[in-house]
Design a protein around this motif. Structure first.
Motif, short mmCIF file in Angstrom:
data_model
loop_
_atom_site.label_atom_id
_atom_site.label_comp_id
_atom_site.label_asym_id
_atom_site.label_seq_id
_atom_site.Cartn_x
_atom_site.Cartn_y
_atom_site.Cartn_z
N PHE A 71 0.76 -1.29 0.11
CA PHE A 71 0.07 -0.15 -0.16
C PHE A 71 0.75 1.15 0.13
CE2 PHE A 71 -4.45 -1.37 2.10
CZ PHE A 71 -4.52 -2.40 1.00
N PRO A 72 0.37 2.36 -0.57
CA PRO A 72 0.98 3.54 -0.38
C PRO A 72 1.47 3.96 1.23
CG PRO A 72 -0.80 3.84 -1.93
CD PRO A 72 -0.97 2.51 -1.21
N VAL A 73 2.60 4.36 1.53
CA VAL A 73 2.70 4.43 2.95
C VAL A 73 2.19 5.50 3.50
CG1 VAL A 73 4.89 5.02 4.55
CG2 VAL A 73 5.45 3.65 2.33
N ASP A 74 1.79 6.72 2.88
CA ASP A 74 1.11 7.43 3.60
C ASP A 74 -0.41 7.06 4.12
OD1 ASP A 74 3.05 9.10 2.61
OD2 ASP A 74 1.83 10.73 2.36
N VAL A 75 -0.82 6.38 3.06
CA VAL A 75 -2.07 5.56 3.47
C VAL A 75 -2.30 4.61 4.43
CG1 VAL A 75 -4.01 3.94 2.64
CG2 VAL A 75 -3.02 5.74 1.09
N ALA A 76 -1.20 3.72 4.68
CA ALA A 76 -0.84 2.86 5.63
C ALA A 76 -0.73 3.45 7.09
CB ALA A 76 0.36 1.91 5.35
N ILE A 77 0.01 4.60 6.98
CA ILE A 77 0.24 5.21 8.34
C ILE A 77 -1.10 5.87 8.97
CG2 ILE A 77 1.66 7.24 9.44
CD1 ILE A 77 3.85 6.29 7.66
N ALA A 78 -1.92 6.52 7.82
CA ALA A 78 -3.11 6.99 8.26
C ALA A 78 -3.98 6.07 9.04
CB ALA A 78 -3.53 7.75 7.14
N GLU A 79 -4.06 5.06 8.37
CA GLU A 79 -4.95 3.87 8.87
C GLU A 79 -4.31 3.32 10.12
OE1 GLU A 79 -7.98 0.81 9.20
OE2 GLU A 79 -7.67 2.68 8.00
N LEU A 80 -3.05 3.16 10.49
CA LEU A 80 -2.64 2.63 11.76
C LEU A 80 -2.94 3.94 12.67
CD1 LEU A 80 -0.89 0.82 13.54
CD2 LEU A 80 0.97 2.05 12.85
N ASP A 81 -2.77 4.95 12.35
CA ASP A 81 -3.17 6.23 13.35
C ASP A 81 -4.50 6.07 13.67
OD1 ASP A 81 -2.70 8.99 14.43
OD2 ASP A 81 -3.72 9.74 12.98
N THR A 82 -5.29 5.97 12.74
CA THR A 82 -6.74 5.76 13.21
C THR A 82 -7.18 4.59 14.15
OG1 THR A 82 -7.50 6.70 11.05
CG2 THR A 82 -9.02 5.38 12.34
N ARG A 83 -6.64 3.50 13.80
CA ARG A 83 -6.78 2.24 14.63
C ARG A 83 -6.27 2.64 16.05
NH1 ARG A 83 -7.32 -2.65 11.89
NH2 ARG A 83 -7.29 -2.49 9.60
N LEU A 84 -5.04 3.14 15.99
CA LEU A 84 -4.29 3.37 17.40
C LEU A 84 -5.28 4.36 18.28
CD1 LEU A 84 -0.69 4.03 16.30
CD2 LEU A 84 -1.44 2.00 17.73
N ALA A 85 -5.74 5.32 17.62
CA ALA A 85 -6.64 6.12 18.37
C ALA A 85 -7.95 5.61 18.85
CB ALA A 85 -7.07 7.39 17.47
N ALA A 86 -8.44 4.62 18.12
CA ALA A 86 -9.79 3.96 18.42
C ALA A 86 -9.43 2.99 19.52
CB ALA A 86 -10.32 3.37 17.24
N SER A 87 -7.98 2.45 19.90
CA SER A 87 -7.59 1.66 20.89
C SER A 87 -7.32 2.25 22.22
CB SER A 87 -6.65 0.73 20.17
OG SER A 87 -6.97 -0.10 18.99
#
Length: 390
Positions: A71-87
């Protein structure tokens, strides 16, 4: 902003019916009863510090969720950021490995790690969570040293761990254990896995290279962790190289030696939640019951952190404030982060509002430095109620 009717989880106790005032990104005031004037209604929920995760491996899987599907790295980091916040994770150290040599090692190469680390540096100011870099240096892969040295010199690394996945010690204390894991986790042919294991066992660790890497990290006050310590001798070696954190010790003897030497001991939250190690080593529960556990890390799943510690509370294995400390103030202290990890006046307002009434915890709201980064709709309802009362 006041939030009232909370169970405030402090480092040393829990205040029922308490309140907190957030101002300027920090905790301005605590109260043991409802304040005068308008306040958001906390609904009797828990208010705990934002989680501090010192070792999360998820970013590599976000970059390449399936082999060959990058995946594009920017997309991957943004997705991880969302998952972390929601956890509920407000400070996260993303683990990046350098040429570890596992099956599918294209995920873990010097070039891939450099690219992801540089992307984190470029994006981190705009992320929800405080995303930092945990560089995992494999001591048998000396060729990765120049890359890591460059990243350290540029200030792009925030934690360094020394890892040694050579079969016959550490996580894989015999070849059969290593082969079983590789075939199960990566679908590798058993004969090929055994051949590669024996090849890796013939490559001696580059301890002098590791010493140079840790010297550079210490000069920048970057914390150093050891990884998968299996013997007291290995712990002493790592401590001599500058390690102050023993992450995932695989035996109680190693954890005890780390504690004797003043190192912080850290186990994986998935291990704690499942009650078992994936490779048959020491469990987080056994380390905790021996009085040797300081912190839990996300390891391969950030969503395991809160259920793990709250599960121990429900089983009457730990008081609530001690369990919460395993994922908040203790890891923050181990990493040298004095400004967060506690519900205390003056601390950063990294906070999690948590409904713990169900079988699984439900996060109602998460703040980082006083800014809400996740909500299930609680904030809108609470603000509307205050406006109506006014």
């Amino acid at each position: 902003m006041w939030i009232a009717d909370l169970r405030l989880v402090l480092p040393d106790r829990v205040i029922p019916g308490g309140a907190v005032r957030i101002e300027g990104g920090r905790i301005a005031e605590l109260a043991e009863s409802a304040p005068r004037g308008p306040a958001l209604d906390g609904g009797g929920h828990l208010l705990i510090p934002g989680l501090v995760d010192l070792h999360g491996d998820m970013i590599e899987k976000e970059v390449e969720p399936r082999p060959g599907a990058a995946f594009p790295v920017d997309v991957a980091i943004a997705e991880l950021d969302t998952r972390l916040a929601a956890s509920g994770v407000t400070t996260a150290y993303a683990g990046l490995s350098f040429a570890e040599g596992k099956a599918g090692a294209h995920l873990r190469t010097e070039d891939r790690a450099r690219g992801v680390i540089e992307a984190v540096a470029r994006l981190r100011d705009g992320l929800r969570v405080d995303l930092r870099v945990h560089a995992r240096f494999e001591v048998t892969v000396a060729r990765a040293e120049p890359v890591l040295r460059d990243l350290l010199a540029r200030g792009l690394v925030h934690l360094v761990s020394l890892t040694d996945h050579t079969p016959g010690q550490g996580q894989y204390r015999d070849i059969e254990q290593y082969v079983r894991y590789q075939t199960r986790a990566h679908g590798e042919d058993a004969a090929a896995a055994e051949a590669r294991a024996r090849q890796r066992m013939a490559a001696p660790p580059a301890w002098e290279v590791a010493r140079g890497v840790t010297a550079l990290a210490r000069a920048q006050s970057i914390p150093i962790a050891s990884h998968d310590d299996d013997t007291p001798e290995k712990v002493r070696l790592m401590q001599g190289l500058g390690a102050t954190i023993s992450e995932f010790p695989v035996t109680l003897e190693a954890a005890a030696e780390a504690r004797r030497l003043g190192m912080a001991t850290m186990m994986g939250a998935p291990n704690a939640l499942r009650g078992a190690s994936m490779t048959g080593n020491a469990t987080a529960l056994s380390v905790m019951q021996a009085g040797l556990l300081d912190a839990l890390a996300a390891d391969y799943h950030q969503g395991a952190m809160l259920p793990a510690v709250l599960g121990w509370v429900r089983e009457d294995l730990l008081p609530l404030h001690e369990a919460v400390a395993l994922v908040t103030c203790n890891p923050a202290r181990a990493a040298g982060l004095a400004d967060r990890g506690a519900v205390a006046p003056g601390a950063r307002a990294d906070l999690v509002l948590l409904d713990d009434s169900g079988a699984a915890p439900r996060l109602r709201a998460v703040w980082r430095a006083g800014r809400m980064i996740h909500s299930d709709g609680w904030s809108g309802r609470a603000a509307a109620a205050v406006a109506e009362a006014a």
